[in-house]
Design a protein around this motif. Structure first.
Motif, PDB file in Angstrom:
ATOM      1  N   GLN A  23      10.108  82.282   1.284  1.00  0.00           N
ATOM      2  CA  GLN A  23      10.220  80.855   1.014  1.00  0.00           C
ATOM      3  C   GLN A  23       9.626  80.493  -0.349  1.00  0.00           C
ATOM      4  OE1 GLN A  23      11.658  78.360   2.566  1.00  0.00           O
ATOM      5  NE2 GLN A  23      12.269  79.296   4.508  1.00  0.00           N
ATOM      6  N   HIS A  27      11.861  78.918  -3.390  1.00  0.00           N
ATOM      7  CA  HIS A  27      11.537  77.640  -4.042  1.00  0.00           C
ATOM      8  C   HIS A  27      10.989  77.832  -5.450  1.00  0.00           C
ATOM      9  CE1 HIS A  27      11.768  76.344   0.185  1.00  0.00           C
ATOM     10  NE2 HIS A  27      12.040  75.142  -0.299  1.00  0.00           N
ATOM     11  N   TRP A  67       7.953  72.667   2.473  1.00  0.00           N
ATOM     12  CA  TRP A  67       9.287  73.253   2.408  1.00  0.00           C
ATOM     13  C   TRP A  67      10.258  72.648   3.423  1.00  0.00           C
ATOM     14  CZ3 TRP A  67       6.527  78.618   2.192  1.00  0.00           C
ATOM     15  CH2 TRP A  67       6.116  78.863   0.868  1.00  0.00           C
ATOM     16  N   THR A  69      10.490  72.773   6.688  1.00  0.00           N
ATOM     17  CA  THR A  69      11.002  73.819   7.587  1.00  0.00           C
ATOM     18  C   THR A  69      11.019  73.389   9.051  1.00  0.00           C
ATOM     19  OG1 THR A  69       8.773  74.776   7.478  1.00  0.00           O
ATOM     20  CG2 THR A  69      10.463  75.778   6.107  1.00  0.00           C
TER      21      THR A  69
END
Length: 269
Positions: A23, A27, A67, A69
């Motif tokens: 992740q 990003h 993020w 998620t």
């Protein structure tokens, strides 16, 4: 410390480590940038991604928000902490270092963080572990992490009478261990109370466990042969908190408990 190979197919903690790195790279964040966002240093991020440090529940929530998620990391950390995948001890020692309050029920032995070197070696050499020296060093390191820290934790121990009566090593080892137990019980942040034989059958006979308060949240660790189990889900933790209170209700007060320890010492001549 050299990074170990990660096997996400066999360990949820390894899966979390791999996913954090994935992740972060997805990003386009550097390790330093992510560390700044989490309020930690770069080495912490590196240790998490290499499986050398477990992602904390707070950091998991931060990553979920950062993020977007949908709670993925929070759920993974919760499941990983509850899973018996053979890696439980890493999590326990990390939580011990951070805990501000330890509540322990010990049914058979003196608690590990209270053990003298002689007692610890005698307990470990009966076949509990494959690498006695490594286990011994880890136990001593746990004691240092708990007792040699700027902010001293409060420690409350409920100890079954069996731990005083069961010889571990020779008589000198037991005298030294009980003397150490008395010494620690006199610290202002430590209490030791004995559950006497006359208490008869009670909930504590089901096994030893520990409750740790970390960042104002409680977690539970249930002891078991070879492997233990960490629990962070509130309903699971609450069951152990209730169990602790019920055992506490039948424990001898602090002063008389010290007298019991002193009398036990006299039997090891």
């Amino acid at each position: 410390m050299m990074a170990r190979p990660l096997v996400p197919e066999r360990s949820l903690w390894h899966l979390i480590a791999v996913e954090v790195r994935r992740q972060r790279e997805l990003h386009q964040l550097s390790g330093s940038h992510l560390a700044n966002l989490l309020g930690c240093d770069r080495s912490t991020v590196s240790r998490i991604e290499n499986g050398l440090r477990r992602l904390s529940p707070d950091n998991a929530a931060q990553l979920d928000e950062l993020w977007r998620t949908g709670g993925l990391f929070t759920r993974l950390v919760r499941f990983a902490a509850a899973a018996d995948d053979g890696n439980w001890f890493t999590g326990l020692t990390q939580y011990e270092e951070q805990a501000t309050h330890h509540r322990m029920w010990e049914a058979l032995l003196i608690p590990g963080i209270f053990q003298t070197p002689d007692y610890a070696r005698a307990a470990l050499t009966v076949g509990m572990v494959d690498d006695v020296e490594a286990a011994f060093n880890l136990r001593m390191a746990r004691q240092t992490a708990v007792f040699d820290r700027p902010r001293v934790a409060n420690i409350s121990v409920l100890l079954n009478w069996v731990a005083l009566a069961q010889p571990v090593g020779d008589a000198e080892t037991m005298r030294g261990q009980l003397a150490r137990l008395l010494e620690l019980s006199e610290l202002p942040n430590v209490s030791v109370r004995i559950v006497e034989k006359e208490a008869n059958v009670h909930l504590g006979l089901d096994g030893s466990f520990t409750l740790l308060t970390v960042d104002d949240h409680d977690i539970a660790f249930a002891d078991a042969p070879e492997r233990g189990r960490l629990m962070i889900d509130p309903p699971d933790v609450q069951r152990f908190a209730v169990r602790y209170e019920r055992i506490s209700n039948i424990a001898t007060p602090i002063g008389p408990s010290r007298a019991l320890i002193e009398r036990a010492m006299e039997t090891y001549q």
